[in-house]
Design a protein around this motif. Sequence first.
Motif, PDB file in Angstrom:
ATOM      1  N   LYS A 160       0.813  -1.220   0.000  1.00 26.59           N
ATOM      2  CA  LYS A 160       0.000   0.000   0.000  1.00 26.59           C
ATOM      3  C   LYS A 160       0.847   1.271   0.000  1.00 26.59           C
ATOM      4  CE  LYS A 160      -3.959   2.068   2.287  1.00 26.59           C
ATOM      5  NZ  LYS A 160      -4.960   1.929   3.331  1.00 26.59           N
ATOM      6  N   GLY A 161       1.874   1.328   0.808  1.00 31.73           N
ATOM      7  CA  GLY A 161       2.723   2.525   0.880  1.00 31.73           C
ATOM      8  C   GLY A 161       3.447   2.802  -0.426  1.00 31.73           C
ATOM      9  N   LEU A 162       3.924   1.756  -1.067  1.00 32.76           N
ATOM     10  CA  LEU A 162       4.619   1.916  -2.340  1.00 32.76           C
ATOM     11  C   LEU A 162       3.632   2.302  -3.448  1.00 32.76           C
ATOM     12  CD1 LEU A 162       7.430   1.832  -3.486  1.00 32.76           C
ATOM     13  CD2 LEU A 162       7.159  -0.610  -3.909  1.00 32.76           C
ATOM     14  N   LYS A 163       2.398   1.795  -3.354  1.00 35.21           N
ATOM     15  CA  LYS A 163       1.364   2.185  -4.323  1.00 35.21           C
ATOM     16  C   LYS A 163       1.139   3.697  -4.275  1.00 35.21           C
ATOM     17  CE  LYS A 163      -1.500  -1.914  -4.737  1.00 35.21           C
ATOM     18  NZ  LYS A 163      -2.825  -2.508  -4.529  1.00 35.21           N
ATOM     19  N   ARG A 164       1.100   4.248  -3.062  1.00 33.74           N
ATOM     20  CA  ARG A 164       0.907   5.698  -2.912  1.00 33.74           C
ATOM     21  C   ARG A 164       2.026   6.461  -3.591  1.00 33.74           C
ATOM     22  NH1 ARG A 164      -0.061   7.311   3.197  1.00 33.74           N
ATOM     23  NH2 ARG A 164       0.223   9.341   2.234  1.00 33.74           N
ATOM     24  N   ILE A 165       3.245   6.013  -3.383  1.00 40.53           N
ATOM     25  CA  ILE A 165       4.403   6.689  -3.965  1.00 40.53           C
ATOM     26  C   ILE A 165       4.380   6.589  -5.489  1.00 40.53           C
ATOM     27  CG2 ILE A 165       6.933   6.626  -4.148  1.00 40.53           C
ATOM     28  CD1 ILE A 165       6.918   5.665  -1.187  1.00 40.53           C
ATOM     29  N   VAL A 166       4.145   5.387  -5.994  1.00 38.16           N
ATOM     30  CA  VAL A 166       4.116   5.179  -7.452  1.00 38.16           C
ATOM     31  C   VAL A 166       2.980   5.976  -8.086  1.00 38.16           C
ATOM     32  CG1 VAL A 166       3.708   3.451  -9.256  1.00 38.16           C
ATOM     33  CG2 VAL A 166       5.264   2.940  -7.377  1.00 38.16           C
ATOM     34  N   ALA A 167       1.801   5.962  -7.477  1.00 40.61           N
ATOM     35  CA  ALA A 167       0.662   6.708  -8.020  1.00 40.61           C
ATOM     36  C   ALA A 167       0.932   8.204  -8.004  1.00 40.61           C
ATOM     37  CB  ALA A 167      -0.603   6.390  -7.232  1.00 40.61           C
ATOM     38  N   LEU A 181       2.212  12.926 -11.152  1.00 33.03           N
ATOM     39  CA  LEU A 181       3.024  14.139 -11.304  1.00 33.03           C
ATOM     40  C   LEU A 181       3.693  14.178 -12.672  1.00 33.03           C
ATOM     41  CD1 LEU A 181       4.661  14.527  -7.769  1.00 33.03           C
ATOM     42  CD2 LEU A 181       2.919  16.005  -8.819  1.00 33.03           C
ATOM     43  N   ILE A 182       4.199  13.036 -13.115  1.00 32.10           N
ATOM     44  CA  ILE A 182       4.813  12.966 -14.446  1.00 32.10           C
ATOM     45  C   ILE A 182       3.768  13.249 -15.519  1.00 32.10           C
ATOM     46  CG2 ILE A 182       5.860  11.408 -16.140  1.00 32.10           C
ATOM     47  CD1 ILE A 182       7.333  10.076 -13.744  1.00 32.10           C
ATOM     48  N   GLY A 183       2.595  12.643 -15.394  1.00 29.37           N
ATOM     49  CA  GLY A 183       1.519  12.891 -16.358  1.00 29.37           C
ATOM     50  C   GLY A 183       1.107  14.351 -16.384  1.00 29.37           C
ATOM     51  N   GLY A 184       0.995  14.972 -15.207  1.00 27.73           N
ATOM     52  CA  GLY A 184       0.637  16.380 -15.130  1.00 27.73           C
ATOM     53  C   GLY A 184       1.708  17.277 -15.720  1.00 27.73           C
ATOM     54  N   GLY A 185       2.956  16.985 -15.396  1.00 29.02           N
ATOM     55  CA  GLY A 185       4.064  17.769 -15.942  1.00 29.02           C
ATOM     56  C   GLY A 185       4.134  17.673 -17.453  1.00 29.02           C
ATOM     57  N   PHE A 186       3.969  16.468 -17.979  1.00 29.75           N
ATOM     58  CA  PHE A 186       4.000  16.267 -19.426  1.00 29.75           C
ATOM     59  C   PHE A 186       2.826  16.986 -20.096  1.00 29.75           C
ATOM     60  CE2 PHE A 186       3.154  13.722 -23.297  1.00 29.75           C
ATOM     61  CZ  PHE A 186       4.358  13.958 -23.945  1.00 29.75           C
ATOM     62  N   SER A 187       1.654  16.917 -19.487  1.00 35.15           N
ATOM     63  CA  SER A 187       0.473  17.588 -20.041  1.00 35.15           C
ATOM     64  C   SER A 187       0.672  19.101 -20.079  1.00 35.15           C
ATOM     65  CB  SER A 187      -0.771  17.252 -19.225  1.00 35.15           C
ATOM     66  OG  SER A 187      -1.035  15.874 -19.273  1.00 35.15           O
ATOM     67  N   PHE A 188       1.201  19.664 -18.998  1.00 34.69           N
ATOM     68  CA  PHE A 188       1.456  21.107 -18.981  1.00 34.69           C
ATOM     69  C   PHE A 188       2.568  21.498 -19.952  1.00 34.69           C
ATOM     70  CE2 PHE A 188      -0.730  21.415 -14.725  1.00 34.69           C
ATOM     71  CZ  PHE A 188      -1.791  22.137 -15.221  1.00 34.69           C
ATOM     72  N   TYR A 189       3.550  20.612 -20.125  1.00 35.42           N
ATOM     73  CA  TYR A 189       4.587  20.872 -21.123  1.00 35.42           C
ATOM     74  C   TYR A 189       3.972  20.926 -22.520  1.00 35.42           C
ATOM     75  CZ  TYR A 189       8.403  20.097 -24.354  1.00 35.42           C
ATOM     76  OH  TYR A 189       9.269  20.197 -25.418  1.00 35.42           O
ATOM     77  N   LEU A 190       3.085  19.990 -22.835  1.00 32.86           N
ATOM     78  CA  LEU A 190       2.423  20.002 -24.136  1.00 32.86           C
ATOM     79  C   LEU A 190       1.551  21.238 -24.306  1.00 32.86           C
ATOM     80  CD1 LEU A 190       1.361  16.264 -24.594  1.00 32.86           C
ATOM     81  CD2 LEU A 190       3.192  17.498 -25.767  1.00 32.86           C
ATOM     82  N   PHE A 247      -2.663  16.515 -11.543  1.00 31.02           N
ATOM     83  CA  PHE A 247      -2.146  17.042 -10.283  1.00 31.02           C
ATOM     84  C   PHE A 247      -3.132  16.850  -9.131  1.00 31.02           C
ATOM     85  CE2 PHE A 247       0.916  19.699 -12.873  1.00 31.02           C
ATOM     86  CZ  PHE A 247       2.015  18.939 -12.496  1.00 31.02           C
ATOM     87  N   VAL A 248      -4.425  16.906  -9.424  1.00 30.30           N
ATOM     88  CA  VAL A 248      -5.420  16.609  -8.388  1.00 30.30           C
ATOM     89  C   VAL A 248      -5.274  15.149  -7.955  1.00 30.30           C
ATOM     90  CG1 VAL A 248      -7.888  16.371  -7.897  1.00 30.30           C
ATOM     91  CG2 VAL A 248      -7.052  18.410  -9.069  1.00 30.30           C
ATOM     92  N   LYS A 249      -5.107  14.262  -8.934  1.00 30.08           N
ATOM     93  CA  LYS A 249      -4.930  12.837  -8.605  1.00 30.08           C
ATOM     94  C   LYS A 249      -3.625  12.610  -7.839  1.00 30.08           C
ATOM     95  CE  LYS A 249      -6.146   9.508 -11.311  1.00 30.08           C
ATOM     96  NZ  LYS A 249      -7.301   8.663 -11.345  1.00 30.08           N
ATOM     97  N   ALA A 250      -2.573  13.321  -8.192  1.00 27.45           N
ATOM     98  CA  ALA A 250      -1.296  13.182  -7.483  1.00 27.45           C
ATOM     99  C   ALA A 250      -1.443  13.626  -6.039  1.00 27.45           C
ATOM    100  CB  ALA A 250      -0.205  13.997  -8.187  1.00 27.45           C
ATOM    101  N   TYR A 251      -2.141  14.716  -5.832  1.00 28.54           N
ATOM    102  CA  TYR A 251      -2.374  15.217  -4.477  1.00 28.54           C
ATOM    103  C   TYR A 251      -3.132  14.184  -3.650  1.00 28.54           C
ATOM    104  CZ  TYR A 251      -4.472  17.978  -0.736  1.00 28.54           C
ATOM    105  OH  TYR A 251      -4.900  18.423   0.482  1.00 28.54           O
TER     106      TYR A 251
END
Length: 185
Positions: free
Chosen positions: A81-88, A93-102, A146-150
């Motif tokens: 569970k703890g690692l799932k939180r970190i990976v998610a 964050l990567i998805g959000g960063g890439f989306s904002f970059y695009l 970013f909402v999902k990352a939070y």
Amino acid sequence: MKKLFKWLDHIEEGLAGVLFIGGVVVSLYGVFTRYVLNAPESWITEIFEFLLTWSIFIGFGLALKDNRHIQVELLFDVLPKGLKRIVATISNLIGGGFSFYLAYSSIELITLSKEQGIKTIDVGIPIWISYLVLPIGMGLLGFYFFVKAYRAARGDQSELIGEIEQLYESMQNGDGKSGEKGVGA
């Protein structure tokens, strides 16, 4: 603020739906003129592509918000569970960063096509208008990532539906908790 988030949700859903239905109507009209009247219209393909592209790009954020994107969870499901939180959190964050970059990069594309005055062949719509969907759609997608990352960082496993309102409530409470218990709490 809660009204603003609900308003945004309604605008997204309504706009994506109207654009999609408009694309379907234009497509059906094209089929009718081509095969029934035997007089195809040249503008149909451009308008159809414009409507569907806008509908799809606006729908990206909606699909992410409602957890309707394709996910490969083969390895994710076996993580603790703890690692799932970190990976998610990291993946969102990567998805959000890439989306904002695009979204940011597409502004240069819009500026360039506006300066060049490029227009579509059949209808004559400035092509930069078609490209406007890129920063809008990718910006919304990045926002939802970013909402999902939070929420993943907080350990909240509930669906993203209504998360924006819960996020707003938690910011109002100032305690980092929305007052509602997520799944597993």
